[in-house]
Design a protein around this motif. Sequence first.
Motif, mmCIF file in Angstrom:
data_model
loop_
_atom_site.group_PDB
_atom_site.id
_atom_site.type_symbol
_atom_site.label_atom_id
_atom_site.label_comp_id
_atom_site.label_asym_id
_atom_site.label_seq_id
_atom_site.Cartn_x
_atom_site.Cartn_y
_atom_site.Cartn_z
ATOM 1 N N TYR A 116 15.754 26.511 10.695
ATOM 2 C CA TYR A 116 16.495 27.699 10.270
ATOM 3 C C TYR A 116 17.295 28.305 11.415
ATOM 4 O O TYR A 116 16.824 28.383 12.548
ATOM 5 C CB TYR A 116 15.534 28.754 9.718
ATOM 6 C CG TYR A 116 14.771 28.297 8.501
ATOM 7 C CD1 TYR A 116 15.231 28.577 7.219
ATOM 8 C CD2 TYR A 116 13.586 27.589 8.632
ATOM 9 C CE1 TYR A 116 14.537 28.158 6.091
ATOM 10 C CE2 TYR A 116 12.873 27.161 7.511
ATOM 11 C CZ TYR A 116 13.358 27.458 6.255
ATOM 12 O OH TYR A 116 12.661 27.031 5.145
ATOM 13 N N LYS A 117 18.483 28.761 11.079
ATOM 14 C CA LYS A 117 19.328 29.496 12.031
ATOM 15 C C LYS A 117 19.016 30.981 11.887
ATOM 16 O O LYS A 117 19.827 31.761 11.391
ATOM 17 C CB LYS A 117 20.804 29.216 11.741
ATOM 18 C CG LYS A 117 21.205 27.760 11.865
ATOM 19 C CD LYS A 117 22.638 27.521 11.434
ATOM 20 C CE LYS A 117 22.817 27.650 9.928
ATOM 21 N NZ LYS A 117 24.193 27.293 9.492
ATOM 22 N N GLY A 118 17.832 31.361 12.290
ATOM 23 C CA GLY A 118 17.383 32.733 12.112
ATOM 24 C C GLY A 118 16.053 32.752 11.391
ATOM 25 O O GLY A 118 15.221 31.849 11.545
ATOM 26 N N ASN B 247 19.397 30.669 5.441
ATOM 27 C CA ASN B 247 19.532 30.344 6.861
ATOM 28 C C ASN B 247 19.150 28.906 7.175
ATOM 29 O O ASN B 247 19.171 28.511 8.343
ATOM 30 C CB ASN B 247 18.639 31.268 7.704
ATOM 31 C CG ASN B 247 19.010 32.721 7.564
ATOM 32 O OD1 ASN B 247 20.167 33.054 7.344
ATOM 33 N ND2 ASN B 247 18.018 33.598 7.679
ATOM 34 N N CYS C 160 16.845 26.127 16.785
ATOM 35 C CA CYS C 160 16.447 26.528 15.438
ATOM 36 C C CYS C 160 14.980 26.947 15.411
ATOM 37 O O CYS C 160 14.173 26.509 16.236
ATOM 38 C CB CYS C 160 16.640 25.376 14.446
ATOM 39 S SG CYS C 160 18.335 25.124 13.888
#
Length: 776
Positions: A337-339, A345, A452
């Motif tokens: 996940y980018k966040g 995300n 990530c």
Amino acid sequence: MKVTIDNLDGAGAVDCSAALCTTGPLKIARTLNAPSICSGMLDVSDAGLAVPVRRGRAVVTAANGTVLFTGYIATDPEAVYAGTGVKGSVYRYAFSAVSDEWLLDKQSVPLSGAGLAQSGGQLLTTLTNRVDAGLFTTTGVRNGLPVGVYEPLQTESWSANAGGVASATYAAYRVLNGSIGLQPAGTVTHALSDGDGSLQVATLKTTAVKELANDVTVSGEIEPTAYVTETFAGDGTTTVFQLSEDPFRPKKAANSVQFLTDNFNEAVLDTQIWQVADPGSHLGLGASGLTMTGGNGFDGQTTLTAIDQVEMGGSLVIEAGNLQLGGASAGVVCGLYKGAAQSANCFVGYNVRQSGGNTVAVPFVNGAEAGTVFTMLQGHTYTLRIRLHCVEMQRVLQNYYAMVDGVVASFGGGLVSAPMSVVFELQDLGAASNTPATVLYDGSVVTSPANCTFAAVNSVQLIGSMGYCRITQTGSGWVVSTLPSGVKMTRLIGVAGEGVDCKISAAGKVTFFAGRVPVAGELVTVTYRGRLRAVARLADEASVAQEAAGGMPGTAQWLGKVVKPAARSSMDCEGAAMAVLSFSASRAAAVSGSYVAVNSQDVWPGDVLAITSAGQTMSVMVRKVEIVDGMGRPEMLTYRMAFANDWAEGLGLTLSEAIAVDALLPQKALSSTLPVGGSVLANLQELQVVSATGTALQVDSGTAPPTGGGFEVRRRDGDFGPGVDQDLVLRSPVRSFSIPREGQVEHYYVRMFDGSTPPLYSRFSSAVFTNLPVSE
């Protein structure tokens, strides 16, 4: 001064102040980013006190109530013969106590991944919680500056790792009275003058003289260099192909590095690996491993998330094994996940949902489904894998800090952008071990995140179990085949029995398994990185010119190695060299000294002393403090403070006086006025051989040429530049160009150049290696 010792015998803290001996006065030694030591001698016989014991807790308080030291007696006190009294021999007891972090140092530091682009406070809190979450409070830990990459070492104690985190972020840690504190160095300033004490300054470091240096060369770790694309021709029988160079691999292991692995075979979920968010108690452990009994129906609220982030570089394999899913399952498995761990995300992951009454798994890329929908059969056990390949191994650059004109300055840092290839594959464990894995998606992403967050499960309503989960970094290798029909497919790398195609050894040998041998006319392309020692050389041109006044040689060179924080690339080395030049080019060079005062303010290492002497004020950072009890009334505490600048004693970075012996030293220094990477063009990350015939190689550089520039091709790596004809093959002003074939085995190196004078070039070459038949 009041001293209490609790022998943990039920008697509580006993005041031992009256038993302190003048022959062994109480001393407290404080060292920057290391445990404090309290030592002294007690005459317990006259005072009628018990002999201090190992593990006894010692607390030292000044007369004004300031707590100077808290800690534990680390070894049994030494009995020192003092003479003969009425009752026989008399002994005094010399003791030595270590500050509170001794309790953490006695415990092991668990294996963990690197902290990426996190603040020093976050890293220190995570480290402390992993060792012993409930032992000390961390409310005094300030986030502070970010570290680029920091990896705690199992072989070092908590205090050594904590000191490394603090130093890397130009901060100072301390543990006092059951609380851990971390604050930027220089947060506290003490105004002093000659009249308050005595000042002694040494202008050169005595152990290894460090004079002014304005031309600095530093080496770092072994780094990935050339972007190699090597192509072979299959013949239907050859199973082993030898690469021209050894592919770059991380230094931890010959074949792979496991970022994360959990067999889910303990009594409870391992909180040294995972952060558990489970408000409905749907995640647990059982005979089948991790058990999932649903969720609360909301995305991102029932998750098993790894504490450590994943650097998205090189070849990564994300794997969930012995996985069973059934019922009305919904959620994401093996998501990056980018966040926060929420579907929107999700960079990559398996989206699990219902379709026509069946549970299906679908590749999820950038928050949207892609590829083939796979129906998971009730009662079947699967292995799900996501393979990721990025030509860049390092995606997070290192930060270096130094004190410049009284202010902490940052050098280096940042993220590296790069594309990424992605393959989703699935293996039914009920099938034969040599049955090929089912590929559900084989594609690429133009822009990928540098790091990530990984969540093994994001359960909206997942029902089933997972036997194990792991993330493995396998190096820089990636294999793609072009079939005689022109169809391209990624060749899966792994070990026999995983349904994969081949393996790559550390020595550069590509071996295909039975049933996966390249057919006649098939082109096998292996992408990997070369390897060399990272090195950089920078000069402060203004200092060189100033030193050259009067006809003297202006260059003052210094060579060394970056020890901490690790310089993983030449770009990191440039950042480190800039940090070094920020203090080494000063005429004061390696200033160190001491200041002694009686009953001064309480001073800790990392504080700044603003000392006024002869009408001039000098601000220096304290590195060590020794407090000695004068055994008088009123209280007399002598503070001996040792200070040094960064060139005399490094804080933001640790240097070795000896440069790596295998470093290829640059012949010309770069200007320190340029930003890191400002002296080179971008590397050709996406260069590829579009087609290979018997007479020519058609190459796509992957990017448009700079204005007035183009692409230079040579037979050997190095000596790129105008006017150098040796090994030159061609210069192309256009993105796509053709290289004439001359032999079966060919090596070509390509770099981009611009129209400036002299032209700038890419830092590393993109190498095209072929072992293909040529036309007669």
